[in-house]
Motif scaffolding. Structure first.
Motif, PDB file in Angstrom:
ATOM      1  N   CYS A   1      37.645  40.336  13.512  1.00  0.00           N
ATOM      2  CA  CYS A   1      36.211  40.045  13.538  1.00  0.00           C
ATOM      3  C   CYS A   1      35.433  40.993  12.639  1.00  0.00           C
ATOM      4  O   CYS A   1      34.621  40.570  11.816  1.00  0.00           O
ATOM      5  CB  CYS A   1      35.705  40.127  14.979  1.00  0.00           C
ATOM      6  SG  CYS A   1      33.922  39.871  15.164  1.00  0.00           S
TER       7      CYS A   1
ATOM      8  N   GLU B   1      43.331  32.185  18.252  1.00  0.00           N
ATOM      9  CA  GLU B   1      42.667  31.097  17.554  1.00  0.00           C
ATOM     10  C   GLU B   1      41.436  31.614  16.793  1.00  0.00           C
ATOM     11  O   GLU B   1      40.829  32.618  17.195  1.00  0.00           O
ATOM     12  CB  GLU B   1      42.232  30.015  18.549  1.00  0.00           C
ATOM     13  CG  GLU B   1      43.377  29.364  19.295  1.00  0.00           C
ATOM     14  CD  GLU B   1      44.356  28.662  18.367  1.00  0.00           C
ATOM     15  OE1 GLU B   1      43.899  28.069  17.363  1.00  0.00           O
ATOM     16  OE2 GLU B   1      45.575  28.716  18.631  1.00  0.00           O
TER      17      GLU B   1
ATOM     18  N   ASN C   1      38.391  30.595  16.724  1.00  0.00           N
ATOM     19  CA  ASN C   1      37.157  30.677  17.512  1.00  0.00           C
ATOM     20  C   ASN C   1      37.130  31.877  18.443  1.00  0.00           C
ATOM     21  O   ASN C   1      36.097  32.208  19.014  1.00  0.00           O
ATOM     22  CB  ASN C   1      36.947  29.381  18.306  1.00  0.00           C
ATOM     23  CG  ASN C   1      38.091  29.085  19.268  1.00  0.00           C
ATOM     24  OD1 ASN C   1      39.112  29.758  19.255  1.00  0.00           O
ATOM     25  ND2 ASN C   1      37.918  28.070  20.087  1.00  0.00           N
ATOM     26  N   GLU C   2      38.282  32.550  18.628  1.00  0.00           N
ATOM     27  CA  GLU C   2      38.316  33.798  19.386  1.00  0.00           C
ATOM     28  C   GLU C   2      37.934  34.985  18.517  1.00  0.00           C
ATOM     29  O   GLU C   2      37.571  36.038  19.031  1.00  0.00           O
ATOM     30  CB  GLU C   2      39.717  34.021  19.973  1.00  0.00           C
ATOM     31  CG  GLU C   2      40.177  32.973  20.956  1.00  0.00           C
ATOM     32  CD  GLU C   2      41.572  33.257  21.474  1.00  0.00           C
ATOM     33  OE1 GLU C   2      41.720  34.173  22.313  1.00  0.00           O
ATOM     34  OE2 GLU C   2      42.524  32.577  21.041  1.00  0.00           O
TER      35      GLU C   2
ATOM     36  N   SER D   1      32.205  34.537  15.730  1.00  0.00           N
ATOM     37  CA  SER D   1      31.106  34.141  16.613  1.00  0.00           C
ATOM     38  C   SER D   1      30.948  32.630  16.551  1.00  0.00           C
ATOM     39  O   SER D   1      31.395  31.987  15.590  1.00  0.00           O
ATOM     40  CB  SER D   1      29.811  34.826  16.179  1.00  0.00           C
ATOM     41  OG  SER D   1      29.413  34.357  14.899  1.00  0.00           O
ATOM     42  N   SER D   2      30.324  32.041  17.546  1.00  0.00           N
ATOM     43  CA  SER D   2      30.177  30.586  17.589  1.00  0.00           C
ATOM     44  C   SER D   2      29.408  30.069  16.376  1.00  0.00           C
ATOM     45  O   SER D   2      29.743  29.016  15.811  1.00  0.00           O
ATOM     46  CB  SER D   2      29.484  30.159  18.886  1.00  0.00           C
ATOM     47  OG  SER D   2      28.226  30.792  19.008  1.00  0.00           O
TER      48      SER D   2
ATOM     49  N   PHE E   1      31.696  30.469  13.257  1.00  0.00           N
ATOM     50  CA  PHE E   1      32.795  29.507  13.345  1.00  0.00           C
ATOM     51  C   PHE E   1      32.293  28.105  12.977  1.00  0.00           C
ATOM     52  O   PHE E   1      32.994  27.348  12.287  1.00  0.00           O
ATOM     53  CB  PHE E   1      33.378  29.494  14.758  1.00  0.00           C
ATOM     54  CG  PHE E   1      34.500  28.514  14.940  1.00  0.00           C
ATOM     55  CD1 PHE E   1      35.745  28.741  14.379  1.00  0.00           C
ATOM     56  CD2 PHE E   1      34.300  27.352  15.671  1.00  0.00           C
ATOM     57  CE1 PHE E   1      36.779  27.826  14.541  1.00  0.00           C
ATOM     58  CE2 PHE E   1      35.313  26.432  15.844  1.00  0.00           C
ATOM     59  CZ  PHE E   1      36.564  26.676  15.274  1.00  0.00           C
ATOM     60  N   SER E   2      31.086  27.764  13.411  1.00  0.00           N
ATOM     61  CA  SER E   2      30.511  26.466  13.081  1.00  0.00           C
ATOM     62  C   SER E   2      30.294  26.338  11.579  1.00  0.00           C
ATOM     63  O   SER E   2      30.561  25.279  10.981  1.00  0.00           O
ATOM     64  CB  SER E   2      29.185  26.282  13.826  1.00  0.00           C
ATOM     65  OG  SER E   2      28.562  25.072  13.469  1.00  0.00           O
TER      66      SER E   2
ATOM     67  N   THR F   1      33.659  25.969   9.860  1.00  0.00           N
ATOM     68  CA  THR F   1      34.179  24.620  10.111  1.00  0.00           C
ATOM     69  C   THR F   1      33.534  23.604   9.178  1.00  0.00           C
ATOM     70  O   THR F   1      34.187  22.681   8.686  1.00  0.00           O
ATOM     71  CB  THR F   1      33.916  24.214  11.579  1.00  0.00           C
ATOM     72  OG1 THR F   1      34.515  25.171  12.451  1.00  0.00           O
ATOM     73  CG2 THR F   1      34.494  22.845  11.872  1.00  0.00           C
TER      74      THR F   1
ATOM     75  N   LEU G   1      40.735  25.972   8.011  1.00  0.00           N
ATOM     76  CA  LEU G   1      41.103  25.716   9.398  1.00  0.00           C
ATOM     77  C   LEU G   1      42.224  24.687   9.512  1.00  0.00           C
ATOM     78  O   LEU G   1      42.947  24.664  10.507  1.00  0.00           O
ATOM     79  CB  LEU G   1      39.882  25.233  10.175  1.00  0.00           C
ATOM     80  CG  LEU G   1      38.761  26.266  10.327  1.00  0.00           C
ATOM     81  CD1 LEU G   1      37.520  25.623  10.918  1.00  0.00           C
ATOM     82  CD2 LEU G   1      39.215  27.425  11.189  1.00  0.00           C
TER      83      LEU G   1
END
Length: 505
Positions: free
Chosen positions: A134, A181, A183-184, A187-188, A191-192, A195, A202
């Protein structure tokens, strides 16, 4: 009692069976297994038609498949003999000795660890890898975005570097145990964004291999945006990034992320022609920046197969087999390595002072410091270090600074782990005239890993060394959740399927 109809065909399991009416079992699902079916081991038969384990042991191998020459108490001298061999074989081909060990025998099944107990005991390491991943991504993305905005890095290069870093870190998390993974790690919100903008990252981290560790990518970003001429500026920038990646300790641990993804050693090299007095630019490399025996083996094997200059790859592969000189350079290739200095965080003032004092004296003993020592007990910079024994064996004609002292650095790590391998490889790949002038001696002896005897049965040249690395790489990947196909695939970050840089978070 052993009956052929209950025994796996050794030839079918290892290569190909040419018998038109073979009495033995031909089962595809057990080809990748190295353990004996426990039911078969007891009863010498197994009723499970979907069994994925071997119906074969040493007794069956010797009774049905042993080389007829060995049965007569003689040594077989044919390396491409398809029969089972319990002894070492040697054959001389074009003045090179090729040695194969005894063929591997399926082993008894070991008791598996309790999954809950394993995850609980390994939770600290897993959390450190998540923290490191991270923090590394946040710091790297912010630095790359800044370099692009300041026009020190092109937009296309920035995109490529971001994709490569993300893919490599997601890959490392995927092959870890337990698997981590994306997403772990992200951050949300981030990650969005990833994606949306980098879908191929991914999609491919589970099927396509990276070509180098994450810190090697970041090192290239720093060198390209800072310039290779000023070594001190590169080291200062790396020190600043290392400090930003640092996470303070918790629960009596000195570091919250333990620098899982940072290279401990950074090296640079250049060639100064003795005849023409011309000097090349500086080429930088980092030590393998990941923790774990399997992970390091994976990246060293990837480098040998797909990343390094061929001469460096062969030198690394040959290093365990011969003590003769490996890569021979014309005069002179110069190399200097710098070791990261990390202080002891979270201890009392006296302990911190003592740690800083030890690090300072260590740097003074090894040579000059690359950057000034800080007083905060965290990242102190770099000190120049003499080469380890393995570097001296791989690159014996190199002029190292500082020179090797009488008390040589111990080198418990594997050949290929050192930063010098990456730096020298970049030098040879870029300087084509120098690459033509180097010489790599023909080995007088090549040892073949017995695990891969039948995969490499018809190869008799130095290519067998790279093929062995490929076999070990595939074996290691099969121990993880990575999807190993018939062909090794590598991720290409230069394929542009995105529209913009991910904003730094």
């Amino acid at each position: 009692m052993l009956r052929p109809e209950n025994v796996d065909c050794f030839f079918y399991q290892t290569t190909v069976c040419n018998q038109p009416r073979c009495p033995f079992q031909h089962r595809d699902q057990s080809k990748q297994s190295t353990v004996i079916c426990p039911d078969w081991q007891i009863r010498k038969q197994c009723r499970n038609k979907q069994c994925k384990k071997k119906h074969l042991d040493e007794e069956a191998l010797k009774k049905f498949f042993r080389c007829p020459i060995e049965k007569k108490s003689a040594a077989c001298s044919k390396l491409n003999c398809p029969n089972y061999h319990a002894r070492q074989r040697m054959e001389v081909v074009e003045q090179t000795e090729y040695v194969r060990g005894p063929d591997p025998v399926p082993m008894k099944e070991k008791r598996l660890w309790n999954k809950k107990k394993f995850v609980k005991s390994d939770n600290s390491r897993t959390q450190k890898l998540i923290n490191s991943s991270c923090q590394f991504i946040k710091v790297a993305l912010k630095y790359i975005s800044s370099a692009v905005n300041e026009q020190r890095l092109s937009i296309s290069k920035g995109k490529s570097y971001i994709k490569e870093i993300l893919h490599t870190i997601f890959f490392l998390g995927h092959i870890d145990m337990p698997s981590i993974e994306p997403n772990e790690v992200l951050s949300s919100e981030l990650f969005s964004r990833v994606t949306t903008k980098y879908q191929d990252v991914l999609q491919k981290y589970k099927t396509h291999l990276p070509r180098r560790p994450p810190y090697s990518v970041l090192l290239d970003v720093v060198v390209e945006s800072t310039g290779d001429a000023n070594v001190e500026a590169v080291l200062d920038q790396l020190t600043d990034l290392n400090q930003k990646m640092f996470i303070p300790f918790s629960e009596n641990e000195w570091c919250g992320n333990d620098f899982f993804l940072n290279s401990t050693v950074v090296s640079f090299c250049y060639f100064s022609d003795f005849v023409t007095s011309k000097r090349t630019r500086n080429y930088f490399g980092g030590s393998v920046s990941c923790k774990g025996i399997l992970q390091r083996e994976v990246f060293i094997d990837i480098s040998c197969i797909a990343t390094w200059n061929k001469a460096v790859s062969l030198a690394v592969c040959l290093a365990n087999m011969s003590k003769t000189k490996h890569i021979q350079f014309p005069p002179y290739v110069h190399s200097t390595a710098y070791h990261m200095i990390i202080g002891n965080v979270g201890c009392s003032g006296s302990e911190e002072h003592q740690s800083t004092k030890v690090n300072t004296s260590l740097a003074a003993a090894a040579g000059n410091t690359g950057t000034a020592l800080a007083g905060d007990g965290r990242i102190k910079g770099y000190y120049s270090k003499p080469p380890c024994q393995k570097c001296l064996e791989l690159f014996p004609d190199t002029r190292f600074t500082p020179e090797c002292s009488e008390h040589r650095y111990p080198a418990p790590w594997e050949y290929g782990n050192c930063a010098e391998c990456e730096a020298v490889s970049k030098l040879l790949n870029a300087e084509t005239e120098l690459n033509k002038r180097i010489s790599l001696p023909i080995p007088n002896r090549i040892s073949i890993d017995s695990r891969y005897n039948h995969l490499l049965i018809n190869t008799f040249n130095t290519d067998i060394l790279i093929l062995q690395r490929q076999c070990r790489l595939q074996d290691n990947l099969r121990k993880t959740k990575f999807e190993v196909g018939a062909k090794i695939l590598f991720y290409d970050p230069c394929i542009d399927d995105s529209t913009a840089l991910v904003p730094a978070q």
